[in-house]
Design a protein around this motif. Sequence first.
Motif, short mmCIF file in Angstrom:
data_model
loop_
_atom_site.label_atom_id
_atom_site.label_comp_id
_atom_site.label_asym_id
_atom_site.label_seq_id
_atom_site.Cartn_x
_atom_site.Cartn_y
_atom_site.Cartn_z
N GLU A 9 0.88 -1.17 0.00
CA GLU A 9 0.00 0.00 0.00
C GLU A 9 0.91 1.21 0.00
OE1 GLU A 9 -2.22 2.09 3.45
OE2 GLU A 9 -3.61 0.61 2.61
N VAL A 10 0.65 2.13 -0.87
CA VAL A 10 1.48 3.33 -1.01
C VAL A 10 0.81 4.50 -0.30
CG1 VAL A 10 2.45 4.98 -2.65
CG2 VAL A 10 2.41 2.53 -3.21
N THR A 11 1.58 5.17 0.54
CA THR A 11 1.14 6.43 1.13
C THR A 11 2.02 7.51 0.54
OG1 THR A 11 0.48 5.34 3.19
CG2 THR A 11 0.83 7.73 3.26
N ALA A 12 1.42 8.43 -0.16
CA ALA A 12 2.17 9.48 -0.85
C ALA A 12 1.80 10.84 -0.26
CB ALA A 12 1.85 9.46 -2.34
N THR A 13 2.82 11.63 0.02
CA THR A 13 2.58 12.97 0.56
C THR A 13 2.38 13.96 -0.58
OG1 THR A 13 4.97 13.28 0.78
CG2 THR A 13 3.77 12.59 2.75
N VAL A 14 1.35 13.71 -1.36
CA VAL A 14 0.93 14.59 -2.45
C VAL A 14 -0.56 14.85 -2.26
CG1 VAL A 14 2.68 13.75 -4.06
CG2 VAL A 14 0.42 12.68 -4.01
N ARG A 23 -7.84 4.48 -6.64
CA ARG A 23 -7.10 3.25 -6.32
C ARG A 23 -7.06 3.10 -4.81
NH1 ARG A 23 -2.01 1.56 -9.75
NH2 ARG A 23 -2.12 0.03 -8.08
N GLU A 24 -7.46 1.95 -4.35
CA GLU A 24 -7.49 1.71 -2.90
C GLU A 24 -6.12 1.41 -2.32
OE1 GLU A 24 -10.54 -0.91 -1.60
OE2 GLU A 24 -12.04 0.02 -2.90
N ASP A 25 -5.15 1.09 -3.17
CA ASP A 25 -3.81 0.77 -2.68
C ASP A 25 -2.88 1.98 -2.66
OD1 ASP A 25 -3.78 0.88 -5.43
OD2 ASP A 25 -2.39 -0.79 -5.68
N ILE A 26 -3.41 3.15 -3.03
CA ILE A 26 -2.62 4.38 -2.96
C ILE A 26 -3.38 5.40 -2.13
CG2 ILE A 26 -1.62 6.30 -4.25
CD1 ILE A 26 -1.31 4.43 -6.63
N ARG A 27 -2.75 5.83 -1.03
CA ARG A 27 -3.33 6.87 -0.18
C ARG A 27 -2.55 8.14 -0.39
NH1 ARG A 27 -3.22 6.56 5.44
NH2 ARG A 27 -1.17 5.66 5.28
N HIS A 31 0.02 17.26 2.94
CA HIS A 31 0.93 17.69 4.01
C HIS A 31 0.56 16.98 5.31
CE1 HIS A 31 3.42 20.22 6.51
NE2 HIS A 31 2.37 20.37 7.30
N LEU A 32 1.57 16.56 6.07
CA LEU A 32 1.34 15.90 7.35
C LEU A 32 1.91 16.73 8.48
CD1 LEU A 32 2.41 12.26 6.39
CD2 LEU A 32 0.11 13.22 6.42
N LEU A 58 15.70 14.96 4.02
CA LEU A 58 15.18 14.73 5.36
C LEU A 58 14.33 13.46 5.49
CD1 LEU A 58 14.38 18.31 6.66
CD2 LEU A 58 16.25 16.80 7.30
N PRO A 59 13.47 13.12 4.52
CA PRO A 59 12.72 11.86 4.68
C PRO A 59 13.63 10.64 4.82
CG PRO A 59 11.70 13.21 3.01
CD PRO A 59 13.01 13.87 3.35
N LEU A 60 14.74 10.62 4.11
CA LEU A 60 15.68 9.50 4.24
C LEU A 60 16.24 9.43 5.66
CD1 LEU A 60 17.62 9.92 0.88
CD2 LEU A 60 15.83 8.25 1.40
#
Length: 142
Positions: A9-14, A23-27, A31-32, A58-60
Amino acid sequence: LRARGINAEVTATVERGVFCSGREDIREVGHLDRARLNAEYESAACLVMPSVSETVCLPLIEAMARGVAVAVADRPYAREVCGDAATYFEPSDPKTFADAVAAALEVSPEARARIVNGRLRAEAFSSPSAYDELIQAAVGSP
């Protein structure tokens, strides 16, 4: 990844609708805030950074500090930040992408070593002197 038996499941910060609306497998989460970001890292099995050009990374560092596996585009910025703490892929090649994510997710001594190495690398980047050195390199001595 599914062909390898990996249900991702992909969570994308877009913003919503950028990738594949419906698509149910992409959230797409946008911004968080800090609390939500921490919760996302806590539930993540792997951080994937496909950027061909990155400046801050920074995410890395955040992922490595939390013991999250990292799969990243094989680019100089990523090698400099992650070293032996990540798996690498060619961002234009789906096969190397799938190979890197599968390797990042596997349960093996190598994968555990990458997590340990990631925590150590993140610690070095998180020290106050690391930021001082970065500023000195960017702007020079006063």
